[in-house]
Write a protein that holds these residues in place. Structure first.
Motif, PDB file in Angstrom:
ATOM      1  N   LEU A 222    -120.942  38.511  11.155  1.00 52.94           N
ATOM      2  CA  LEU A 222    -120.129  37.437  11.117  1.00 52.94           C
ATOM      3  C   LEU A 222    -119.156  37.427  11.693  1.00 52.94           C
ATOM      4  O   LEU A 222    -118.672  38.743  11.725  1.00 52.94           O
ATOM      5  N   ASP A 223    -118.023  37.146  12.865  1.00 50.54           N
ATOM      6  CA  ASP A 223    -116.968  37.824  13.520  1.00 50.54           C
ATOM      7  C   ASP A 223    -115.779  37.692  12.072  1.00 50.54           C
ATOM      8  O   ASP A 223    -115.509  37.034  11.432  1.00 50.54           O
ATOM      9  N   ASP A 224    -114.573  38.328  13.523  1.00 54.65           N
ATOM     10  CA  ASP A 224    -113.459  37.313  12.522  1.00 54.65           C
ATOM     11  C   ASP A 224    -113.149  36.633  12.252  1.00 54.65           C
ATOM     12  O   ASP A 224    -112.943  37.664  11.147  1.00 54.65           O
ATOM     13  N   SER A 225    -113.376  35.597  12.556  1.00 55.19           N
ATOM     14  CA  SER A 225    -112.592  34.756  12.298  1.00 55.19           C
ATOM     15  C   SER A 225    -113.758  33.593  11.164  1.00 55.19           C
ATOM     16  O   SER A 225    -113.780  32.842  11.088  1.00 55.19           O
ATOM     17  N   GLY A 226    -115.095  34.468  10.905  1.00 55.16           N
ATOM     18  CA  GLY A 226    -115.875  34.065   9.481  1.00 55.16           C
ATOM     19  C   GLY A 226    -117.236  33.542  10.171  1.00 55.16           C
ATOM     20  O   GLY A 226    -118.099  33.088  10.097  1.00 55.16           O
ATOM     21  N   ASN A 227    -117.209  33.153  11.963  1.00 58.04           N
ATOM     22  CA  ASN A 227    -118.138  32.370  12.622  1.00 58.04           C
ATOM     23  C   ASN A 227    -119.670  33.852  12.591  1.00 58.04           C
ATOM     24  O   ASN A 227    -119.569  34.217  13.594  1.00 58.04           O
ATOM     25  N   PRO A 228    -120.394  32.275  12.193  1.00 59.17           N
ATOM     26  CA  PRO A 228    -122.010  33.357  12.784  1.00 59.17           C
ATOM     27  C   PRO A 228    -121.902  34.246  14.760  1.00 59.17           C
ATOM     28  O   PRO A 228    -121.671  33.083  15.344  1.00 59.17           O
ATOM     29  N   VAL A 229    -122.386  35.016  13.702  1.00 55.56           N
ATOM     30  CA  VAL A 229    -122.754  35.723  15.877  1.00 55.56           C
ATOM     31  C   VAL A 229    -123.974  35.199  15.346  1.00 55.56           C
ATOM     32  O   VAL A 229    -124.863  36.510  14.961  1.00 55.56           O
ATOM     33  N   LYS A 230    -124.658  34.922  16.202  1.00 54.67           N
ATOM     34  CA  LYS A 230    -126.052  34.759  16.807  1.00 54.67           C
ATOM     35  C   LYS A 230    -126.692  35.121  17.746  1.00 54.67           C
ATOM     36  O   LYS A 230    -126.602  35.590  19.067  1.00 54.67           O
ATOM     37  N   ARG A 231    -127.884  35.875  17.604  1.00 51.17           N
ATOM     38  CA  ARG A 231    -128.488  35.748  18.764  1.00 51.17           C
ATOM     39  C   ARG A 231    -129.827  35.301  18.732  1.00 51.17           C
ATOM     40  O   ARG A 231    -131.001  35.286  18.047  1.00 51.17           O
ATOM     41  N   LEU A 232    -130.909  35.277  19.574  1.00 48.89           N
ATOM     42  CA  LEU A 232    -132.323  35.309  19.924  1.00 48.89           C
ATOM     43  C   LEU A 232    -133.136  36.189  19.594  1.00 48.89           C
ATOM     44  O   LEU A 232    -132.833  37.263  20.001  1.00 48.89           O
ATOM     45  N   ARG A 233    -133.942  36.500  18.471  1.00 49.38           N
ATOM     46  CA  ARG A 233    -134.954  37.358  18.072  1.00 49.38           C
ATOM     47  C   ARG A 233    -136.628  37.230  18.543  1.00 49.38           C
ATOM     48  O   ARG A 233    -136.613  36.144  18.578  1.00 49.38           O
ATOM     49  N   LYS A 234    -137.351  38.195  18.964  1.00 51.90           N
ATOM     50  CA  LYS A 234    -138.560  37.448  19.149  1.00 51.90           C
ATOM     51  C   LYS A 234    -138.985  38.025  17.851  1.00 51.90           C
ATOM     52  O   LYS A 234    -139.230  39.466  17.372  1.00 51.90           O
ATOM     53  N   LYS A 235    -140.338  37.271  17.397  1.00 52.34           N
ATOM     54  CA  LYS A 235    -140.841  37.749  16.143  1.00 52.34           C
ATOM     55  C   LYS A 235    -142.668  36.927  16.362  1.00 52.34           C
ATOM     56  O   LYS A 235    -142.831  35.863  16.987  1.00 52.34           O
ATOM     57  N   VAL A 236    -143.119  37.352  16.406  1.00 49.21           N
ATOM     58  CA  VAL A 236    -144.418  37.252  16.494  1.00 49.21           C
ATOM     59  C   VAL A 236    -144.961  36.723  14.611  1.00 49.21           C
ATOM     60  O   VAL A 236    -144.727  36.757  14.025  1.00 49.21           O
ATOM     61  N   THR A 237    -145.217  35.785  14.848  1.00 48.54           N
ATOM     62  CA  THR A 237    -145.145  34.167  14.732  1.00 48.54           C
ATOM     63  C   THR A 237    -146.733  33.674  14.514  1.00 48.54           C
ATOM     64  O   THR A 237    -147.854  33.603  15.266  1.00 48.54           O
TER      65      THR A 237
END
Ligand SMILES: Nc1nc2c(ncn2[C@@H]2O[C@H](COP(=O)(O)OP(=O)(O)O)[C@@H](O)[C@H]2O)c(=O)[nH]1
Ligand SMILES: [Mg+2]
Length: 259
Positions: A222-237
């Motif tokens: 979560l950033d300083d304001s409590g908002n989620p910081v998202k990123r794309l992750r590669k996942k074998v599915t």
């Protein structure tokens, strides 16, 4: 010591580089799995543990070989698609084939006890393999559709066959009563005689298994304001999708993207 006297033997080696700009399909198939599955008392017609073991081997393949973009498995076979631009072992067929098959086989043996904790591996499983080149993504899709149609035909037949045998028919009688039947006859037989709705059977049995790298969004913090910081992750599915129609491919255009 200089080895020039013997070095001429290298000239006998043949160049087996696969043509550039082609998708490479590596298909492996269990050797004598008719016997192997009987010796290890796999459930008929589908053994969930045996299929999941194959799937884990495929997942491990995708994690280990970065240029595999997709895999499709059914029964004792798995197809691996390497991207058209791969320079893995300079695209040498024998290297790709032998590494792929031996790695898959080793993982199969290593993971066996995770899936069959109460069954000893009584003989060394082996797989044969081949590599095939396809110049267009469209043909790769047709190749995969061909394998999935095969999965459907075999699974529908085997489901009927083993239902009949389990209900008391001999294998010969079961074979006789299925001779010449169409797909809809088989569905009808399952429903009328065994109250089985074919479409409700597990998707893994009906559709086979797809393994691919998915891009999933995850919250890293979560950033300083409590908002989620998202990123794309590669996942074998692993999933059990229809890969004959366009839906899956439209939703995952990057898998067979041509450069
Ligand atoms: N009982 C059972 N047998 C399976 C399963 N998956 C594969 N097999 C067996 O493996 C065979 C695979 O077919 P194929 O590769 O053509 O024959 P192979 O030359 O004996 O490996 C099938 O005919 C089945 O007998 C499974 O989940 N359960
Ligand atoms: Mg086989």
């Amino acid at each position: 010591m200089a080895n020039s006297k013997y070095e001429y033997v290298k000239k006998f080696e043949v160049d087996d580089k696969l043509p550039p700009h082609n998708w490479i399909v590596l298909r492996i198939d269990g050797c004598h799995f008719h016997r192997f599955s009987a010796d290890h008392m796999f459930e008929k017609p589908n053994d969930e543990n045996a299929l999941n073991l194959m799937n884990i081997c495929a997942v491990t393949m995708l994690e280990h070989f970065p240029d595999i973009v997709f895999a499709y498995g059914v029964s004792d076979e798995y197809s691996f698609i390497l991207k058209e631009t791969t320079e893995f072992y300079q695209r040498r067929a024998s290297k790709i084939l032998s590494l792929g098959v031996s790695y898959f086989t080793s993982v199969y043996v290593m993971k066996w006890k995770d899936f069959f904790p109460h069954k000893e591996l009584r003989e060394p499983p082996s797989f044969d393999g081949r590599v095939i080149c396809y110049p267009r993504a469209k043909i790769v899709r047709d190749y995969l559709a061909w394998r999935q149609v095969d999965c459907h035909i075999n699974n529908q037949y085997n489901t009927c066959f083993w239902m009949l045998v389990k209900s008391g028919k001999t294998e010969r009688e079961a074979q006789e009563s299925l001779k010449g039947t169409l797909a809809k006859d088989k569905n009808e037989l399952l429903f009328q005689q065994f109250s089985v709705n074919y479409d409700k059977l597990p998707a893994m049995f009906r559709k086979g298994s797809c393994v691919y790298v998915d891009k999933v969004e995850e919250t890293v913090k979560l950033d300083d304001s409590g908002n989620p910081v998202k990123r794309l992750r590669k996942k074998v599915t692993v999933g059990h999708f229809d890969i004959i129609g366009p839906k899956f491919w439209n939703e995952h255009p990057y898998i067979l993207e041509e450069e």
